[in-house]
Design a protein around this motif. Structure first.
Motif, PDB file in Angstrom:
ATOM      1  N   MET A 124       0.845  -1.169   0.000  1.00 31.94           N
ATOM      2  CA  MET A 124       0.000   0.000   0.000  1.00 31.94           C
ATOM      3  C   MET A 124       0.895   1.238   0.000  1.00 31.94           C
ATOM      4  SD  MET A 124      -3.026   0.999   2.739  1.00 31.94           S
ATOM      5  CE  MET A 124      -2.697  -0.509   3.578  1.00 31.94           C
ATOM      6  N   THR A 125       0.586   2.181  -0.822  1.00 31.54           N
ATOM      7  CA  THR A 125       1.360   3.407  -0.938  1.00 31.54           C
ATOM      8  C   THR A 125       1.453   4.113   0.412  1.00 31.54           C
ATOM      9  OG1 THR A 125       0.597   3.650  -3.205  1.00 31.54           O
ATOM     10  CG2 THR A 125       1.533   5.596  -2.186  1.00 31.54           C
ATOM     11  N   ALA A 126       2.609   4.723   0.653  1.00 32.28           N
ATOM     12  CA  ALA A 126       2.826   5.498   1.865  1.00 32.28           C
ATOM     13  C   ALA A 126       3.434   6.841   1.479  1.00 32.28           C
ATOM     14  CB  ALA A 126       3.745   4.753   2.826  1.00 32.28           C
ATOM     15  N   GLY A 145      12.324   3.741  -3.837  1.00 28.68           N
ATOM     16  CA  GLY A 145      11.142   3.928  -4.670  1.00 28.68           C
ATOM     17  C   GLY A 145      10.398   5.215  -4.389  1.00 28.68           C
ATOM     18  N   GLY A 146      11.043   6.154  -3.694  1.00 28.11           N
ATOM     19  CA  GLY A 146      10.392   7.415  -3.364  1.00 28.11           C
ATOM     20  C   GLY A 146      10.472   8.411  -4.502  1.00 28.11           C
ATOM     21  N   ASP A 177       5.489   1.686  -0.134  1.00 32.44           N
ATOM     22  CA  ASP A 177       4.862   1.172   1.084  1.00 32.44           C
ATOM     23  C   ASP A 177       5.551   1.795   2.296  1.00 32.44           C
ATOM     24  OD1 ASP A 177       7.258  -0.457   1.655  1.00 32.44           O
ATOM     25  OD2 ASP A 177       6.501  -1.765   0.068  1.00 32.44           O
ATOM     26  N   LEU A 178       4.939   1.595   3.456  1.00 27.66           N
ATOM     27  CA  LEU A 178       5.434   2.202   4.684  1.00 27.66           C
ATOM     28  C   LEU A 178       6.803   1.653   5.078  1.00 27.66           C
ATOM     29  CD1 LEU A 178       4.774   4.308   6.821  1.00 27.66           C
ATOM     30  CD2 LEU A 178       3.537   2.539   8.088  1.00 27.66           C
ATOM     31  N   GLU A 179       7.050   0.388   4.811  1.00 25.61           N
ATOM     32  CA  GLU A 179       8.344  -0.196   5.158  1.00 25.61           C
ATOM     33  C   GLU A 179       9.486   0.514   4.430  1.00 25.61           C
ATOM     34  OE1 GLU A 179       5.559  -2.057   4.389  1.00 25.61           O
ATOM     35  OE2 GLU A 179       5.217  -2.402   6.523  1.00 25.61           O
ATOM     36  N   LEU A 191       5.499  10.040   8.544  1.00 33.01           N
ATOM     37  CA  LEU A 191       5.381   8.950   7.588  1.00 33.01           C
ATOM     38  C   LEU A 191       3.963   8.423   7.736  1.00 33.01           C
ATOM     39  CD1 LEU A 191       8.770   7.091   8.146  1.00 33.01           C
ATOM     40  CD2 LEU A 191       8.243   8.900   6.502  1.00 33.01           C
ATOM     41  N   LEU A 192       3.252   8.342   6.633  1.00 34.65           N
ATOM     42  CA  LEU A 192       1.821   8.063   6.687  1.00 34.65           C
ATOM     43  C   LEU A 192       1.456   6.985   5.690  1.00 34.65           C
ATOM     44  CD1 LEU A 192      -0.938   9.092   7.851  1.00 34.65           C
ATOM     45  CD2 LEU A 192      -1.012  10.614   5.876  1.00 34.65           C
ATOM     46  N   ASP A 193       0.788   5.942   6.179  1.00 32.74           N
ATOM     47  CA  ASP A 193       0.274   4.892   5.317  1.00 32.74           C
ATOM     48  C   ASP A 193      -0.906   5.431   4.525  1.00 32.74           C
ATOM     49  OD1 ASP A 193       0.717   2.313   4.520  1.00 32.74           O
ATOM     50  OD2 ASP A 193       0.075   1.393   6.383  1.00 32.74           O
ATOM     51  N   GLY A 194      -0.985   5.062   3.259  1.00 36.58           N
ATOM     52  CA  GLY A 194      -2.126   5.426   2.444  1.00 36.58           C
ATOM     53  C   GLY A 194      -3.301   4.500   2.723  1.00 36.58           C
ATOM     54  N   VAL A 195      -4.333   4.597   1.933  1.00 36.23           N
ATOM     55  CA  VAL A 195      -5.483   3.705   2.053  1.00 36.23           C
ATOM     56  C   VAL A 195      -5.432   2.690   0.917  1.00 36.23           C
ATOM     57  CG1 VAL A 195      -6.915   5.409   3.232  1.00 36.23           C
ATOM     58  CG2 VAL A 195      -7.003   5.237   0.745  1.00 36.23           C
TER      59      VAL A 195
END
Length: 113
Positions: A1-3, A34-35, A62-64, A92-96
């Motif tokens: 999941m995108t972060a 991958g940022g 992803d968040l990791e 740092l924020l996890d997406g939905v």
């Protein structure tokens, strides 16, 4: 999941030379994870509340990987160049997930409450 890495910064003039070095080097620190920049130092159109500062938004797969970027030796080496001269916050924020529906969240909150 995108972060996301989201920073709200309050730079002051004149720009310190270390900040320029930080800006020159920061992108290369998140590319291996991958940022990528989605927004960089934009003041935005604050529609609610008061303007908090300039916004930087970086997307990660992803968040990791966002966490790994922040903890990486390359980023930790340059981080003090920014924090010593520009006050601000970074989260740092996890997406939905795909298909997220806010009405389901509201229903779960209603059922719990």
């Amino acid at each position: 999941m995108t972060a996301y890495a989201i920073a709200v910064l309050r730079p002051t003039a004149p720009v310190h030379p270390e900040v320029l070095v930080y800006i020159e080097r920061v992108q290369s620190t998140f590319e291996p994870f991958g940022g990528r920049f989605l927004s960089h130092g934009k003041s935005g159109e604050w529609r609610e509340g008061e303007r908090l500062g300039d916004v930087v938004l970086v997307e990660f797969p992803d968040l990791e990987r966002a966490r790994a970027w922040y903890a990486s030796p390359a980023y930790q080496e340059i981080l003090p160049m920014r924090t010593a001269h520009i006050p601000g916050e970074l989260v740092l924020l996890d997406g939905v997930p795909d298909g997220y529906d806010a009405s389901r969240t509201a229903a779960a909150m209603r059922a719990a409450g």
